[in-house]
Write an enzyme that holds these catalytic residues in place. Structure first.
Site, PDB file in Angstrom:
ATOM      1  N   LYS A   1       0.942  -1.142  -0.042  1.00  0.00           N
ATOM      2  CA  LYS A   1       0.068  -0.071   0.003  1.00  0.00           C
ATOM      3  C   LYS A   1       0.926   1.329  -0.119  1.00  0.00           C
ATOM      4  O   LYS A   1       1.450   1.644   0.955  1.00  0.00           O
ATOM      5  CB  LYS A   1      -0.868   0.217   1.216  1.00  0.00           C
TER       6      LYS A   1
ATOM      7  N   LYS B   1      -1.935  -1.709  -3.788  1.00  0.00           N
ATOM      8  CA  LYS B   1      -2.885  -0.462  -3.876  1.00  0.00           C
ATOM      9  C   LYS B   1      -2.127   0.815  -3.948  1.00  0.00           C
ATOM     10  O   LYS B   1      -0.970   0.955  -3.092  1.00  0.00           O
ATOM     11  CB  LYS B   1      -3.641  -0.545  -2.560  1.00  0.00           C
TER      12      LYS B   1
END
Length: 324
Positions: free
Chosen positions: A197, A249
């Site tokens: 992330k 992500k």
């Protein structure tokens, strides 16, 4: 042999031929729909930076979940928007907190007809907007946060989540949550680790969606966008700690990371097409600069082609009916 014997266009000449030789497929089962539920809302609240996306009431959430399941989506990911925030994000572990209540609502509505996932992070619940609790110097306290994540994981499993999804990028989070789930008897509750992330500019609309209280930034715990090897280190650690699935992500700016993770991992790999990606395409389409439906399908297919086994996208329920 080359041209004129070799003519690759032969396999592009009709829709049936193109369908026959397509290397990458996109099906409803590949799509996960993120959903926001707002505590105390009397009606759905539009999110201005994400046209077509709302903060749901409990009732509208149940309806949206049922419609998404009817469309064939592979799963749902729930995010809570509480009325009150505090330093420790206490609403995240409260059985009567909005996210846990919403999980019970949706599980009662759709049962096991889809995969019910739950964001496991404190950022929606803290008054400072960080993904963990702060120490005396104002820095995120990794180990103190893990204790709360463990309690969150158990609360979400007991509320009905099939899969919990720790997104805070705390060191050791997967292992601590796995141990807590197992100790509480939730052996079958899965963990989708937000493995890579990145600290990204594409999260802005999401912060409106969850009414983020963030002060500062998250660069001390989210990954640096310049780094790929670091993602593979995080992947190795998450797998060692017991992750059942892993995620990259954002999606489009990190297709190389997604491909590398997919080639390395021995578990399913997800990609999250985040709020900024959604808003960017919607804005361009609203201005007539791109063909909306084609652009949506093209971006989703690119994530599958890069190696994602399933995709989190705010277009999931819209796109799914046209894929089968």
């Amino acid at each position: 042999m080359a041209f004129p014997v070799q003519r690759p266009r032969r396999l592009r000449s009709t829709p049936a031929l193109r369908r026959l030789v397509a290397e990458t497929d996109l099906r409803p089962r590949h799509l996960i729909l993120p959903l926001f539920v707002k505590e105390g809302a009397a009606e759905p609240v539009p999110i201005s930076s994400m046209p077509g996306v709302v903060q749901h009431t409990r009732d509208s959430l149940r309806k949206a979940a049922a419609e998404a399941v009817a469309a064939g989506v592979g799963g749902l990911m729930l995010f809570g928007v509480p009325e009150k925030h505090d330093a420790t994000g206490s609403g995240a572990v409260d059985p009567d907190g909005i996210l846990n209540v919403a999980l019970r609502d949706v599980r009662a509505e759709v049962g096991d007809a889809t995969v019910l996932m739950s964001d496991l992070c404190l950022d929606e619940f803290t008054d400072h907007g960080h993904c963990g609790v702060l120490d005396a110097d104002g820095a995120v306290d990794n180990d103190a946060t893990l204790e709360i994540y463990a309690a969150m994981g158990v609360a979400q499993a007991e509320a009905g989540a099939h899969v919990v999804a720790p997104s805070g990028m705390m060191d050791g989070q997967v292992g601590v949550i796995r141990a807590a789930l197992d100790a509480a008897g939730h052996l079958d509750t899965g963990i989708l680790a937000y493995t890579a992330k990145y600290s990204s500019a594409f999260y802005g609309p999401f912060r409106e969606a969850v009414q983020s209280q963030l002060k500062g930034d998250r660069k001390t715990y989210q990954q640096d966008g310049a780094n790929l090897r670091e993602a593979l280190r995080e992947l190795a650690l998450d797998l060692e700690e017991g992750a059942d699935m892993v995620m990259v992500k954002p999606a489009l700016p990190y297709l190389d990371v997604l491909r590398t993770v997919a080639e390395t991992a021995d578990v399913p790999v997800a990609a999250y097409q985040v709020s900024g990606e959604y808003a960017m395409l919607e804005a361009a389409a609203a201005n007539g600069w791109i063909e909306r439906e084609r652009a949506i399908h093209e971006t989703l297919t690119s994530l599958r082609r890069a190696g994602a086994d399933f995709l989190l996208t705010y277009w999931a329920a819209e796109v799914a009916p046209g894929l089968d």
